[in-house]
Design an enzyme around this catalytic site. Structure first.
Site, PDB file in Angstrom:
ATOM      1  N   CYS A 136      -9.798  -8.377  -0.936  1.00  0.00           N
ATOM      2  CA  CYS A 136      -8.802  -9.400  -0.616  1.00  0.00           C
ATOM      3  C   CYS A 136      -9.175 -10.203   0.606  1.00  0.00           C
ATOM      4  O   CYS A 136      -8.590 -11.240   0.869  1.00  0.00           O
ATOM      5  CB  CYS A 136      -7.459  -8.745  -0.417  1.00  0.00           C
ATOM      6  SG  CYS A 136      -7.549  -7.288   0.628  1.00  0.00           S
ATOM      7  N   GLN A 167       0.821  -1.221   0.000  1.00  0.00           N
ATOM      8  CA  GLN A 167       0.000   0.000   0.000  1.00  0.00           C
ATOM      9  C   GLN A 167       0.847   1.260   0.000  1.00  0.00           C
ATOM     10  O   GLN A 167       0.384   2.326  -0.401  1.00  0.00           O
ATOM     11  CB  GLN A 167      -0.913   0.010   1.236  1.00  0.00           C
ATOM     12  CG  GLN A 167      -1.988  -1.047   1.224  1.00  0.00           C
ATOM     13  CD  GLN A 167      -3.118  -0.711   0.260  1.00  0.00           C
ATOM     14  OE1 GLN A 167      -3.335   0.439  -0.111  1.00  0.00           O
ATOM     15  NE2 GLN A 167      -3.859  -1.725  -0.151  1.00  0.00           N
TER      16      GLN A 167
END
Ligand SMILES: Cc1ncc(COP(=O)(O)O)c(C=O)c1O
Length: 381
Positions: free
Chosen positions: A306, A159
């Site tokens: 996810c 991220q």
């Protein structure tokens, strides 16, 4: 990437013929592009299918390679499932894992790492930026602690890579997971940085076969994906600073506009130690799932692509304040590098209107989160 589907269709491992060598050259260019962004040697980059595989290789690979030295690992309760589920598997295989709590801002205290390190600790795994609340962990300080104790440190930077400095030379980490689709690159490709010197990190591979990637990960390379990941890294290196500055301002604007409409709104997680593209907010007394159903043009989703948050709500949000299912009131916004001011203003307007359309009954606690932490419509994750 396009030539790799046609004129350069060669297998990068087939060095005996020119077509293969051309593909191999593209792969090595991409390896250099990734290494330049991470400030490491190209030989320290192992191609994978994404950050999940990189996390698996890092944790399982190190745990097995260093089992003779110890079987204790440390991670945090707010890690991505690709780390937490691997830790669970390692525990079932005889390892011991300590799960660090976070404070109400979502941050790990380096002192808690120091207090948890043991003589038989072989690996600490802490993400650089959280996928739900975007908070940035103090990885650099933790790396110093680990180094002083001779313990390896892995960070999942999937991220973070698009938005913050991820040079391994600065962070001091020994292993780093990255993913193509988090940086506007292709899906299904990623990499693991594995330090080769001081110390040389040893890994037992998870995928064995042709001995590709210096034996660390076998299998014919995904040349188009790798080329795309390399190019995406080059673009991040050139544009990150400007993208992050602009996106942070837009995120702050979004927060201001939402706060004007909902004065008792609260931000989940530290606003100061946070990715510039992430906003995760709780709307008191609001059922986030019903609010989502009212939205038509804002690209958001309930839950993470996810990992299904399930009936218990977000374990990340729960870790901040210990309250069961606080995520029923929370929305997560993920901005992309192409997000515009007009889009932010429109999103805020649409949310405000949706709140006005259905203000009263939005009070039940239903698990929901908004803005897909894994792969949003902007391809930015
Ligand atoms: C922090 C983090 N780690 C790992 C992953 C999994 O990455 P991938 O989909 O590339 O396997 C994601 C997201 O999807 C993520 O946000």
């Amino acid at each position: 990437m396009l030539p790799c589907f046609g004129e350069v269709f060669g297998n990068a491992s087939s060095r005996q013929h020119a077509t293969g060598r051309r593909a191999a050259a593209l792969v090595e260019t991409a390896r250099r592009q990734v290494a330049d962004l991470l400030d490491c040697e190209p030989s320290e980059i192992v191609w994978t299918s994404g950050a999940s595989e990189s996390d698996n290789l890092a944790l399982k690979g190190v745990a097995e390679a260093y089992a003779h030295r110890g079987k204790h690992l440390i991670t945090a309760v707010t890690e991505h499932r690709a780390v937490l589920d691997v830790c669970g598997r390692l525990e079932r295989g005889g390892c011991e894992v300590s799960y660090l709590d976070v404070d109400e801002e979502g941050l790990v205290d380096p002192e808690s790492v120091a207090a948890t390190l043991r003589d038989d600790t072989v690996l600490v795994s802490l993400m650089l930026a959280n996928n739900e609340i975007g908070v940035l962990q103090p990885v650099r300080e933790i790396a110093e602690l680990c180094r002083a104790r001779g313990v390896l440190l892995h960070t999942d930077a999937a991220q973070a890579l698009a938005w913050v400095d991820c040079r391994v030379s600065q962070l001091g980490v020994d292993l780093m997971s990255i993913s193509g689709h988090k940086i506007c690159g292709p899906k299904g490709v990623g990499a693991l940085y594995v330090r080769r010197r001081r110390p040389r990190v040893r890994l037992v591979p998870r995928i064995e076969g042709g001995g590709h990637e210096r034996g660390r990960r076998s299998g014919t390379l995904n040349v188009p994906g790798i080329v795309g990941l390399g190019k995406a890294c080059e673009l991040v290196a050139a544009e990150r600073r400007e993208d992050a500055g602009r996106t942070g301002e837009l995120r702050d604007l979004l927060l201001r506009l939402l706060s004007e409409a909902v004065p008792d709104l609260t931000v989940n997680g530290s606003l100061r130690h946070r990715l510039p593209n992430n906003l995760n907010v709780a709307f008191p007394g609001i059922d986030a799932e019903r609010l989502l159903a009212e939205l038509t043009t804002v690209a958001v989703s309930s839950g993470a692509a996810c990992s299904d948050p399930g009936a218990g709500g977000s374990y990340v949000l729960k870790a901040l304040n210990g309250v069961d299912d606080p995520s029923g009131r929370s929305l997560r916004f993920g901005l992309g590098r192409s997000t515009t001011r007009a889009e932010i203003e429109r999103a805020a307007r649409e949310i405000t209107t949706a709140l006005q359309r259905a203000p009263q009954p939005l009070a039940t606690e239903v698990a929901a989160s908004c803005g897909d932490p894994c792969a949003d419509a902007g391809g930015w994750g």
